[in-house]
Scaffold this active site. Structure first.
Site, PDB file in Angstrom:
ATOM      1  CG  HIS A   1      17.456 -11.213  13.603  1.00 53.67           C
ATOM      2  ND1 HIS A   1      18.137 -10.090  14.018  1.00 53.67           N
ATOM      3  CD2 HIS A   1      18.405 -12.065  13.131  1.00 53.67           C
ATOM      4  CE1 HIS A   1      19.437 -10.258  13.819  1.00 53.67           C
ATOM      5  NE2 HIS A   1      19.614 -11.457  13.267  1.00 53.67           N
TER       6      HIS A   1
ATOM      7  CB  CYS B   1      -1.006  -0.009   1.146  1.00 51.83           C
ATOM      8  SG  CYS B   1      -0.403   0.396   2.789  1.00 51.83           S
ATOM      9  N   GLY B   2       0.331   2.404   0.042  1.00 47.77           N
ATOM     10  CA  GLY B   2       1.124   3.625  -0.079  1.00 47.77           C
ATOM     11  C   GLY B   2       2.245   3.734   0.932  1.00 47.77           C
TER      12      GLY B   2
END
Length: 143
Positions: A98, A65-66
């Site tokens: 990790h 998304c943006g």
């Protein structure tokens, strides 16, 4: 490998490039994202990706998304999902090493398409280290 991908209106071009790279490497890709730049709601495209990963229908997920934040927050509501918002290859690698991340969230307005493709390649090529990290990852989920 089975990979699910979802995006809102900020990510169709990113998705197209990422899917092309994944398919060239022989991966099966399920597209849950929009293919247009018409305004849509990112949760509508993030939830199906998270459901696929949580149910093990997909080995990994990719969401775009943006800012990467909204869709990342959405998918992280699902039990068994560990999505990491990444904006460099190094962060994508560490998210796998990790944190055993199983979804990568990409901020389309803050990364380039080549960067995004590189991050996905690194993410998928990196194994979880386990060891001291496994105990921490085991404490993430709410029971």
């Amino acid at each position: 490998m089975n990979i699910s991908i979802g995006n809102d209106h900020a990510g169709p071009d990113y998705k197209k490039a990422i899917v092309a790279m994944l398919q060239s490497k022989g991966h099966n890709v399920t597209n849950y994202g929009t293919d247009t730049t018409d305004s849509v709601d990112y949760p509508d495209f993030g939830h199906p990706v998270a459901t696929a990963v949580a149910s093990k229908k997909a080995d990994f997920g990719i969401v775009i998304c943006g800012s990467g934040n909204g869709i990342n927050m959405t998918v992280n509501k699902h039990q068994g999902v560990r999505s990491a918002l990444c904006w460099t290859k190094e962060i994508a690698t560490l998210a796998r090493q990790h944190n055993d991340a199983n979804i990568i969230s990409i901020p389309a307005r803050f990364t380039s398409i080549p960067q995004a493709v590189e991050m996905v390649e690194a993410f998928l090529a990196t194994a979880f280290e386990g060891g001291r990290h496994a105990n921490r990852v085991d404490k993430i989920a709410c029971q």
